[in-house]
Write an enzyme that holds these catalytic residues in place. Structure first.
Site, PDB file in Angstrom:
ATOM      1  N   SER A 154     -10.759 -18.468  -9.335  1.00  0.00           N
ATOM      2  CA  SER A 154     -11.621 -19.189 -10.276  1.00  0.00           C
ATOM      3  C   SER A 154     -10.831 -19.673 -11.476  1.00  0.00           C
ATOM      4  CB  SER A 154     -12.751 -18.279 -10.736  1.00  0.00           C
ATOM      5  OG  SER A 154     -12.227 -17.138 -11.398  1.00  0.00           O
ATOM      6  N   THR A 210      -7.007 -17.099 -12.699  1.00  0.00           N
ATOM      7  CA  THR A 210      -5.828 -17.222 -11.840  1.00  0.00           C
ATOM      8  C   THR A 210      -5.518 -18.680 -11.537  1.00  0.00           C
ATOM      9  OG1 THR A 210      -6.175 -15.040 -10.853  1.00  0.00           O
ATOM     10  CG2 THR A 210      -4.860 -16.607  -9.591  1.00  0.00           C
ATOM     11  N   ASP A 241     -24.521  -9.643 -17.040  1.00  0.00           N
ATOM     12  CA  ASP A 241     -23.468  -9.303 -16.074  1.00  0.00           C
ATOM     13  C   ASP A 241     -23.806  -7.955 -15.443  1.00  0.00           C
ATOM     14  OD1 ASP A 241     -21.191  -9.621 -14.612  1.00  0.00           O
ATOM     15  OD2 ASP A 241     -19.805  -9.075 -16.207  1.00  0.00           O
TER      16      ASP A 241
END
Length: 502
Positions: free
Chosen positions: A199, A208, A261
């Protein structure tokens, strides 16, 4: 009919249409207050949020405008004759309302909701309501159903003749943790296929894909990706270009600003993309620390069990490894600085960050042990041999050559300032979250050369006035923002007399 016009406005993942208030084909007032419209032409349909335009210089009365993202999704040329419809309510709306009411949904309901989200039939308010409802109450069975629905909603990759396809994923929250860029060439050099889709950063200083883009092109289409993996055994590409689990991208764009999250959503997000990518064996890196996503051993144990349950149910052979999440990994935070650290490890340089090297070797070793030809415990030794011998570096160079050169030359930001210790002592702790915020304010990852160069790590001795880290930026405004936040609190705790700085 109206003429289609591309409007040079970026609206992220949301489809937005623009209609002139002076339009004579449609009464603009009839659409005002209506959240969605449907744009129709030549068999193409697009549900979009409607904005009304007052200035004819922006949009003529006989045109229908689409934002950059909506225009690309619609797929027709400017000037095409289009018409507007009142959209039908999404078929999954009843299921959405049931979830908001706190009821448990079956897999059919989740598939319908995810299908509508993936096709942008819901607005951000409805997506937010779905996320909050799932965050408030979600069973393990629902987490599995959501994962399957998300995996099946977009492209699904298959690797014929390859029974073992390996992957790794870090759940995030730790700056500088660019282990994938070291693990992939090690594993590929051994001979296990590792087609890594990664992503871009959303709220962090680098993903990355952002860091790999300093070294090579990452916007690779699916046929090219297959060819690279066939030749090199691995790749490091941006997952958004191959459209894996597209509903996840929509959900993330809404949940991040809301700071939602939950464990269930995290598991569904990660495992749906790995399943869609065709992975058969997966290692999850779960950093645990006071400023990481997972903060306690109990939280890690619960999350690990959920990963293992869902992974088993969808056919993934999965291992979860717990790692140190108490401080950033390596010395660089931001694409250029992180790429520097990665290449230092692959090149076996004396100044390579030891923590990034050892963490990468440990993860690569766990992945290599999926190979039935390796005896238990032999993976770490094999990974170390491949790194030490230069085989991993050669493999990385091959992958970079096949993916092609980066789209632009990235250099370290020319503006810099050192943040210094205010007392003698030792570094007790580094706040990962604050370091990420400072690097982000400096311009990372949008300016690849922006970020933070860490000069001290936990346990290092330091004297008053000695630099703790160096901020780099390209733009004066962002440089001031980052330095201002660092001046309020450095993010470092230094203890020499029972007190620390933060």
């Amino acid at each position: 009919m109206l003429r289609l016009k591309r409007i040079g406005i970026s609206t992220s993942r949301e489809n937005v249409a623009f209609l002139s208030r002076a339009c004579t084909s449609y009464r603009a007032a009839a659409f005002e207050g209506q959240e969605k419209v449907e744009v129709v032409a030549n068999g193409h349909r697009l549900v979009a949020t409607l904005n009304l335009v007052n200035d004819p210089a922006i949009l003529p009365p006989d045109c229908l405008g689409l934002s950059e993202q909506a225009f690309a999704r619609f797929g027709l040329a400017e000037g095409t004759a289009v018409r507007l419809d009142h959209p039908h309510p999404p078929k999954s709306r009843e299921g959405l309302h049931a979830k908001i009411a706190g009821r448990e949904l079956d897999e059919t309901c989740f598939r319908a909701i995810i299908e509508d989200i993936a096709h942008h039939r819901y607005g951000k308010v409805e997506v937010a309501a779905f996320l909050v409802a799932c965050g408030s109450f979600m069973t393990t069975a629902e987490t599995l159903a959501l994962t399957r629905a998300m995996a099946d909603a977009g492209e699904t990759l298959h690797w014929p003749g390859t029974p073992l396809v390996v992957d790794k994923h870090c759940i995030g929250g730790i700056p500088g943790n660019r282990t994938s860029m070291i693990v992939v060439p090690i594993v590929a050099a051994h001979g296990l296929p590792m087609p890594k889709t990664s992503s871009r950063a959303i709220t962090s200083p680098a993903g990355t894909a952002d860091t790999m883009e300093v070294l090579a092109n990452v916007e690779i289409d699916l046929p090219t990706m297959r060819a690279i993996v066939a030749e090199a055994g691995g790749c490091l590409v941006w997952g958004g270009h191959v459209k894996l689990s597209p509903a996840d991208d929509v959900l993330i764009s809404v949940e991040r600003p809301l700071n939602i999250d939950t464990r269930e959503q995290m598991v569904a997000s990660i495992l749906s993309k790995k399943k869609a990518a065709g992975s058969t064996h997966l290692v999850i890196d779960m950093p645990v620390g006071p400023s990481a996503k997972v903060r306690t051993a109990d939280d890690a144990a619960r999350l690990r069990k959920l990963f293992e349950y869902v992974g088993d149910a969808i056919g993934l052979s999965l291992r979860v490894t717990i790692s140190d999440g108490t401080q950033p990994v390596g010395r660089g935070i931001g694409p250029v600085l992180e790429a520097r650290d990665v290449m230092a490890v692959l090149e076996n340089r004396a100044d390579a960050p030891a923590d990034l090297r050892e963490r990468s070797l440990a993860l690569a070793g766990r992945i290599l042990e999926f190979d039935p030809a390796l005896r238990g415990g032999a993976g770490l030794a094999r990974a170390r041999a491949l790194l030490d011998s230069g085989a991993a570096l050669a493999k990385m160079q091959q992958i970079m050559a096949l993916q092609g050169p980066p789209p632009r030359l990235a250099r370290l930001g020319g503006l810099s300032r050192e943040i210094v210790a205010d007392q003698d002592g030792r570094v007790l702790a580094i706040d990962c979250y604050r370091m990420a915020r400072i690097a982000r304010l400096a311009g990372a990852p949008f300016d690849p050369g922006a970020g933070i160069d860490l000069l001290k790590k936990v346990g290092d001795p330091v004297q008053a006035g000695e630099p703790l880290y160096r901020i780099h930026a390209e733009r004066e405004v962002e440089f001031r923002f980052a330095c201002g936040l660092a001046a309020e609190a450095s993010g470092y705790a230094v203890n020499g007399n029972g007190k620390g700085q933060n």
